[in-house]
Design an enzyme around this catalytic site. Structure first.
Site, PDB file in Angstrom:
ATOM      1  N   ASP B  52       7.767   0.538   0.529  1.00 37.78           N
ATOM      2  CA  ASP B  52       8.113   0.248   1.919  1.00 37.78           C
ATOM      3  C   ASP B  52       8.081  -1.255   2.181  1.00 37.78           C
ATOM      4  O   ASP B  52       7.509  -2.019   1.404  1.00 37.78           O
ATOM      5  CB  ASP B  52       7.108   0.933   2.857  1.00 37.78           C
ATOM      6  CG  ASP B  52       7.379   2.425   2.988  1.00 37.78           C
ATOM      7  OD1 ASP B  52       8.535   2.842   2.815  1.00 37.78           O
ATOM      8  OD2 ASP B  52       6.417   3.171   3.269  1.00 37.78           O
ATOM      9  N   TYR B 110      -2.142   2.826  -7.380  1.00 46.59           N
ATOM     10  CA  TYR B 110      -2.072   1.918  -6.236  1.00 46.59           C
ATOM     11  C   TYR B 110      -3.478   1.487  -5.847  1.00 46.59           C
ATOM     12  O   TYR B 110      -4.444   2.215  -6.082  1.00 46.59           O
ATOM     13  CB  TYR B 110      -1.460   2.622  -5.021  1.00 46.59           C
ATOM     14  CG  TYR B 110       0.031   2.840  -5.077  1.00 46.59           C
ATOM     15  CD1 TYR B 110       0.909   1.915  -4.523  1.00 46.59           C
ATOM     16  CD2 TYR B 110       0.574   3.981  -5.672  1.00 46.59           C
ATOM     17  CE1 TYR B 110       2.278   2.122  -4.554  1.00 46.59           C
ATOM     18  CE2 TYR B 110       1.948   4.192  -5.705  1.00 46.59           C
ATOM     19  CZ  TYR B 110       2.794   3.255  -5.146  1.00 46.59           C
ATOM     20  OH  TYR B 110       4.151   3.453  -5.182  1.00 46.59           O
TER      21      TYR B 110
END
Lengths: 247, 247
Positions: B52, B110
Site C-alpha cells: 500500500d 513483515y
C-alpha cells in the site's frame, strides 16, 4: 526565568545552529520563530554549540530567559506544535539565572556514524557517511585508545575559529561496529573546530588500512593539520549528550 | 533471462508498488523508468506483493525478463544510478524461467514498528506509528503466541481484494521492545488485505490494556473484522523478508 531546553534535530535542512542571513534557515532561527509564536516575544537564545550545516543532534541544549507566564512543563508540547517535524523539544526545565548552555557545559559527547557498505540506506539518508572499502573496527579502536586523554589536539583542528589554547581532554574515544554501521563516540571537555570530523577521518584511514594504528601517536604529536586524515562530511556527525554539573 | 531483484525502499513518497494513474508515483513505475534508462526497453515487472501507499520494504523482491545484453551483476549499480535515493537495489540474480516474485514465494515476513513515546523522532519520520500510552510488550507477546498457527484469519482482513480462502498459516508472530520501540514481527505463507496492520492494531490494544491477552482467541474465532482492533497506518509497516525455496 532561565529555561534549559533539550531537543533533537535532523540537521539536513538547516545551515547549522547559529542565525545567518535571511533565507538560510537555521536551528536557532526556527526555534526562535516557535518561541515567538508561543510566548509572543523573541528571547535571545544561547546554544550549547555552533553546529555546522547538516550536523544532527540527539540532545541539543539551549537556554533563554523569559517572564515565566507559561509554566516550563507546558513548553515542550506548545513549542513542538510550532516547530517543523525535524526539530523536537524533549524537555524544558528552570535552571539557575547564571546557567549558560555553552559555558556551563563540562562535557560534550558526539557520535560520528559510518555506513560501511557498497549501497546507500534509503531509511537514514543524510544521517551517515558511507565508506565502501572494508573498515576494521578493531584497528580503529586500537588507534582511538592512543588518542584519549589530555593533549594538544592542534592536528585535529581546521582553521576557522581562532582559539588561544588547543589543549583538550578527550575523556572518551571508542569505535564500535553494529552490522554495517561503524560508530565513533567521542567525549571531551570541549572540541576544536571540526575536531570530531577530523578524528573520524583519521580513524577511517586506520580502519581501511591506509594508516597503521600506532601512527596516530605521531600524527597527534605533529600538531599539524596536514598530518591527519580528511574532514569527514557533516552528515555523519551527531551531538549526542551535553553534561552540566548537577543537572 | 529471468532476473530477480532484491531492493529496499522508503515508501513515504509513493502510492504503493502497483502502477497507477499518471502523476501518482509508484515503486513499480519508478523502477521501470530506471530499467528503461539502463536497458532501453521497459520490461513487464512482477512484484512479490502489492504494498500500500506509504509502506516500506527492506527486502522487496521483483522479477522481469530481458535479453541479457547487460550481465545481471552489473544491474544494481546501473539501476541505482537511475533511481531516486529512497529506492536502492541490493542484488540482481538470474533465476529459472518459471520463477515469479509473487507466486514462487513460500513465506513473507513483515515488521510493524511502533514508537511508544510522547514525542516524535525527527530521524525516522514516516517510519513508525507513534502510540503515547504505555504499551506492555509482555501482554502483547502473550497474545501474539495465541494467534500463531493455521487459522481462518477473516477477522484480520479488510475488504478490498476478494479472496476465496481466508485460512493462512502464521508461522511467526512476536513482539519485542527496544527502548521506546516496540516491534511486531509477523511471518506467514501469505497475508490477507491489511492483515499485519490489523494484527498490530489488535496487539496494540492488548498492550495498552484495552483488550485482555486471552481475548484474542475469541476475536480470531469470531471471523468478523468488527471484533479486531484498528488498522494501524501504513507508515509503520515494513516488508522485511521474502522466502523462495532454493534461493
Amino acid at each position: 526565568m532561565n529555561i534549559l531546553i533539550r531537543m533533537a534535530f535532523l540537521g539536513t535542512g538547516y545551515h547549522g545552529f547559529q542565525v545567518q542571513a535571511p533565507g538560510r534557515p537555521t536551528i536557532c532561527g526556527t526555534f526562535q520563530d516557535a518561541l515567538q509564536a508561543v510566548l509572543g516575544t523573541r528571547p535571545d537564545v544561547k546554544g550549547c554549540s555552533r553546529t555546522d550545516a547538516g550536523v544532527h543532534a540527539r540532545a541539543y541544549c539551549l537556554n533563554f530567559h523569559y517572564d515565566g507566564a507559561i509554566p516550563p512543563e507546558k513548553l515542550p508540547l506548545a513549542l513542538n506544535q510550532n516547530l517543523p517535524g525535524d526539530i523536537r523539544v524533549h524537555s524544558a526545565t528552570e535552571v539557575p539565572p547564571t546557567f549558560h548552555a555553552r559555558y556551563s557545559a563540562v562535557e560534550k559527547e558526539y557520535t560520528y556514524e559510518l555506513l560501511n557498505a557498497a549501497i546507500d540506506d534509503p531509511f537514514t539518508r543524510g544521517q551517515y557517511h558511507r565508506i565502501t572499502r572494508p573498515l576494521d573496527e578493531n584497528r580503529m579502536q586500537a588507534a582511538a585508545a592512543l588518542l584519549r586523554g589530555t593533549h594538544d589536539f592542534a592536528t585535529f583542528m581546521n582553521t576557522g575559529s581562532p582559539v588561544n589554547d588547543t589543549r583538550r581532554t578527550l575523556t572518551h574515544l571508542s569505535v564500535a561496529r553494529r552490522g554495517q554501521r561503524v560508530v565513533i563516540t567521542a567525549a571531551a571537555d570541549g572540541f576544536l573546530y571540526n575536531m570530531v570530523r577530523i578524528l573520524a577521518g583519521t580513524l577511517a584511514d586506520v580502519g581501511s588500512g591506509k594508516t597503521p594504528p600506532k601512527a596516530v601517536v605521531d600524527i597527534l604529536a605533529a600538531r599539524n593539520r596536514q598530518n591527519a586524515g580528511p574532514t569527514l562530511p557533516a552528515c555523519g556527525l551527531f551531538l549526542h549528550r551535553v553534561v552540566y554539573p548537577g543537572l
